[in-house]
Design a protein around this motif. Structure first.
Motif, PDB file in Angstrom:
ATOM      1  N   LYS A  29       0.811  -1.224   0.000  1.00  0.00           N
ATOM      2  CA  LYS A  29       0.000   0.000   0.000  1.00  0.00           C
ATOM      3  C   LYS A  29       0.839   1.267   0.000  1.00  0.00           C
ATOM      4  CE  LYS A  29      -4.088  -1.947   2.112  1.00  0.00           C
ATOM      5  NZ  LYS A  29      -4.869  -2.016   3.347  1.00  0.00           N
ATOM      6  N   GLY A  30       1.849   1.324   0.840  1.00  0.00           N
ATOM      7  CA  GLY A  30       2.699   2.510   0.885  1.00  0.00           C
ATOM      8  C   GLY A  30       3.401   2.759  -0.434  1.00  0.00           C
ATOM      9  N   VAL A  31       3.814   1.687  -1.084  1.00  0.00           N
ATOM     10  CA  VAL A  31       4.522   1.820  -2.360  1.00  0.00           C
ATOM     11  C   VAL A  31       3.555   2.258  -3.464  1.00  0.00           C
ATOM     12  CG1 VAL A  31       6.013   0.640  -4.010  1.00  0.00           C
ATOM     13  CG2 VAL A  31       6.105   0.031  -1.603  1.00  0.00           C
ATOM     14  N   ILE A  32       2.347   1.725  -3.438  1.00  0.00           N
ATOM     15  CA  ILE A  32       1.325   2.141  -4.406  1.00  0.00           C
ATOM     16  C   ILE A  32       1.036   3.628  -4.220  1.00  0.00           C
ATOM     17  CG2 ILE A  32      -1.103   1.908  -5.047  1.00  0.00           C
ATOM     18  CD1 ILE A  32      -0.804  -1.116  -4.267  1.00  0.00           C
ATOM     19  N   LEU A  33       0.853   4.045  -2.974  1.00  0.00           N
ATOM     20  CA  LEU A  33       0.607   5.465  -2.698  1.00  0.00           C
ATOM     21  C   LEU A  33       1.769   6.323  -3.177  1.00  0.00           C
ATOM     22  CD1 LEU A  33      -0.923   5.086   0.875  1.00  0.00           C
ATOM     23  CD2 LEU A  33      -2.145   5.833  -1.186  1.00  0.00           C
ATOM     24  N   TYR A  34       2.992   5.847  -2.956  1.00  0.00           N
ATOM     25  CA  TYR A  34       4.177   6.587  -3.401  1.00  0.00           C
ATOM     26  C   TYR A  34       4.133   6.825  -4.914  1.00  0.00           C
ATOM     27  CZ  TYR A  34       8.984   7.573  -4.703  1.00  0.00           C
ATOM     28  OH  TYR A  34      10.105   8.138  -5.251  1.00  0.00           O
ATOM     29  N   HIS A  35       3.837   5.798  -5.669  1.00  0.00           N
ATOM     30  CA  HIS A  35       3.808   5.950  -7.126  1.00  0.00           C
ATOM     31  C   HIS A  35       2.643   6.817  -7.587  1.00  0.00           C
ATOM     32  CE1 HIS A  35       7.235   3.529  -8.160  1.00  0.00           C
ATOM     33  NE2 HIS A  35       6.831   2.590  -7.322  1.00  0.00           N
ATOM     34  N   ARG A  49       5.535  -0.821 -12.467  1.00  0.00           N
ATOM     35  CA  ARG A  49       6.405  -0.202 -11.462  1.00  0.00           C
ATOM     36  C   ARG A  49       6.654  -1.129 -10.277  1.00  0.00           C
ATOM     37  NH1 ARG A  49       5.512   6.088 -11.478  1.00  0.00           N
ATOM     38  NH2 ARG A  49       4.980   6.363 -13.661  1.00  0.00           N
ATOM     39  N   LEU A  50       5.798  -2.132 -10.123  1.00  0.00           N
ATOM     40  CA  LEU A  50       5.910  -3.095  -9.021  1.00  0.00           C
ATOM     41  C   LEU A  50       5.942  -4.508  -9.604  1.00  0.00           C
ATOM     42  CD1 LEU A  50       3.138  -1.515  -6.760  1.00  0.00           C
ATOM     43  CD2 LEU A  50       5.589  -1.146  -6.620  1.00  0.00           C
ATOM     44  N   PRO A  51       7.053  -4.891 -10.218  1.00  0.00           N
ATOM     45  CA  PRO A  51       7.092  -6.165 -10.942  1.00  0.00           C
ATOM     46  C   PRO A  51       6.907  -7.402 -10.063  1.00  0.00           C
ATOM     47  CG  PRO A  51       9.283  -5.203 -10.796  1.00  0.00           C
ATOM     48  CD  PRO A  51       8.322  -4.184 -10.266  1.00  0.00           C
ATOM     49  N   GLN A  55      -1.157  -9.742  -9.882  1.00  0.00           N
ATOM     50  CA  GLN A  55      -2.326  -8.985 -10.317  1.00  0.00           C
ATOM     51  C   GLN A  55      -3.412  -9.035  -9.240  1.00  0.00           C
ATOM     52  OE1 GLN A  55      -3.602  -9.828 -14.296  1.00  0.00           O
ATOM     53  NE2 GLN A  55      -5.651  -9.053 -13.956  1.00  0.00           N
ATOM     54  N   ARG A  56      -3.595 -10.192  -8.651  1.00  0.00           N
ATOM     55  CA  ARG A  56      -4.613 -10.366  -7.609  1.00  0.00           C
ATOM     56  C   ARG A  56      -4.314  -9.477  -6.392  1.00  0.00           C
ATOM     57  NH1 ARG A  56      -6.167 -16.177  -4.898  1.00  0.00           N
ATOM     58  NH2 ARG A  56      -7.705 -15.378  -3.464  1.00  0.00           N
ATOM     59  N   MET A  57      -3.061  -9.451  -5.969  1.00  0.00           N
ATOM     60  CA  MET A  57      -2.681  -8.649  -4.810  1.00  0.00           C
ATOM     61  C   MET A  57      -2.829  -7.158  -5.113  1.00  0.00           C
ATOM     62  SD  MET A  57      -1.775  -8.299  -1.704  1.00  0.00           S
ATOM     63  CE  MET A  57      -1.342  -9.940  -1.177  1.00  0.00           C
ATOM     64  N   VAL A 130      10.145  -4.114  -3.751  1.00  0.00           N
ATOM     65  CA  VAL A 130       9.655  -3.108  -4.691  1.00  0.00           C
ATOM     66  C   VAL A 130      10.780  -2.762  -5.662  1.00  0.00           C
ATOM     67  CG1 VAL A 130       7.954  -2.173  -3.117  1.00  0.00           C
ATOM     68  CG2 VAL A 130      10.222  -1.228  -3.136  1.00  0.00           C
ATOM     69  N   SER A 131      10.518  -1.857  -6.536  1.00  0.00           N
ATOM     70  CA  SER A 131      11.488  -1.512  -7.562  1.00  0.00           C
ATOM     71  C   SER A 131      12.532  -0.554  -7.036  1.00  0.00           C
ATOM     72  CB  SER A 131      10.775  -0.903  -8.767  1.00  0.00           C
ATOM     73  OG  SER A 131       9.844  -1.812  -9.257  1.00  0.00           O
ATOM     74  N   CYS A 132      13.392  -1.022  -6.151  1.00  0.00           N
ATOM     75  CA  CYS A 132      14.428  -0.163  -5.560  1.00  0.00           C
ATOM     76  C   CYS A 132      15.379   0.355  -6.628  1.00  0.00           C
ATOM     77  CB  CYS A 132      15.224  -0.915  -4.510  1.00  0.00           C
ATOM     78  SG  CYS A 132      14.228  -1.365  -3.095  1.00  0.00           S
ATOM     79  N   VAL A 133      15.626  -0.455  -7.626  1.00  0.00           N
ATOM     80  CA  VAL A 133      16.594  -0.038  -8.636  1.00  0.00           C
ATOM     81  C   VAL A 133      16.037   1.096  -9.471  1.00  0.00           C
ATOM     82  CG1 VAL A 133      17.793  -2.243  -8.749  1.00  0.00           C
ATOM     83  CG2 VAL A 133      15.810  -1.868 -10.203  1.00  0.00           C
ATOM     84  N   GLN A 134      14.715   1.337  -9.396  1.00  0.00           N
ATOM     85  CA  GLN A 134      14.120   2.431 -10.146  1.00  0.00           C
ATOM     86  C   GLN A 134      13.912   3.651  -9.281  1.00  0.00           C
ATOM     87  OE1 GLN A 134      10.528   0.915 -11.853  1.00  0.00           O
ATOM     88  NE2 GLN A 134      11.577  -0.614 -13.060  1.00  0.00           N
ATOM     89  N   ALA A 135      14.322   3.566  -8.014  1.00  0.00           N
ATOM     90  CA  ALA A 135      14.117   4.705  -7.100  1.00  0.00           C
ATOM     91  C   ALA A 135      14.874   5.910  -7.608  1.00  0.00           C
ATOM     92  CB  ALA A 135      14.599   4.338  -5.702  1.00  0.00           C
TER      93      ALA A 135
END
Length: 137
Positions: A29-35, A49-51, A55-57, A130-135
């Motif tokens: 949730k926090g990562v979704i909100l961030y994006h 962005r969240l590989p 899909q279900r989650m 999460v996609s740390c390498v894309q931060a």
């Protein structure tokens, strides 16, 4: 959604913290909100962005965020259907919280990109949920 530990959240000053954490609880949730702070995104844009999220989650997390009033889901009557997600005013009010978490993480975890030590990136990126390498650091 997480089980509420207290029936009433007026038990102590820390209960407001517990209540807030229950609303943004979970791995994603926090990562979704961030994006979504960047603006409106479609489902597959969030998923890219969240590989590591299924899909279900992602669907479940977006529904919960919509249920508590942080995310607005807009469906357009098109074929194929077009669905966009954006932050509500309530969701946008979490920006200082999310950015404080990001700042703390940048300063206190090994996931931040450090141009001086590129070898560390690969070591940490493999374990990152999460996609740390894309931060954008």
């Amino acid at each position: 959604m997480a089980r509420i530990r207290h029936k009433s959240l007026d038990c102590s000053p820390g209960c407001a913290v517990e209540a807030t954490l229950q609303l943004i609880d979970g791995k994603w949730k926090g990562v979704i909100l961030y994006h979504l702070l960047e603006g409106t995104l479609r489902f597959n844009e969030i998923r890219r962005r969240l590989p590591n999220i299924t899909q279900r989650m992602l669907t479940a997390q977006l529904r919960e965020l919509e249920q508590v009033g942080f995310v607005l889901r807009t469906v357009y009557a098109e074929v194929p259907p077009k669905v966009e997600y954006s932050l509500t005013a309530r969701g946008r009010s979490l920006e200082p919280v999310i950015m404080a978490l990001k700042k703390w993480g940048d300063e206190n975890t090994g996931f931040r990109r450090d141009p001086k030590s590129p070898a560390d990136l690969g070591k940490h990126a493999a374990n990152c949920p999460v996609s740390c390498v894309q931060a954008d650091g």
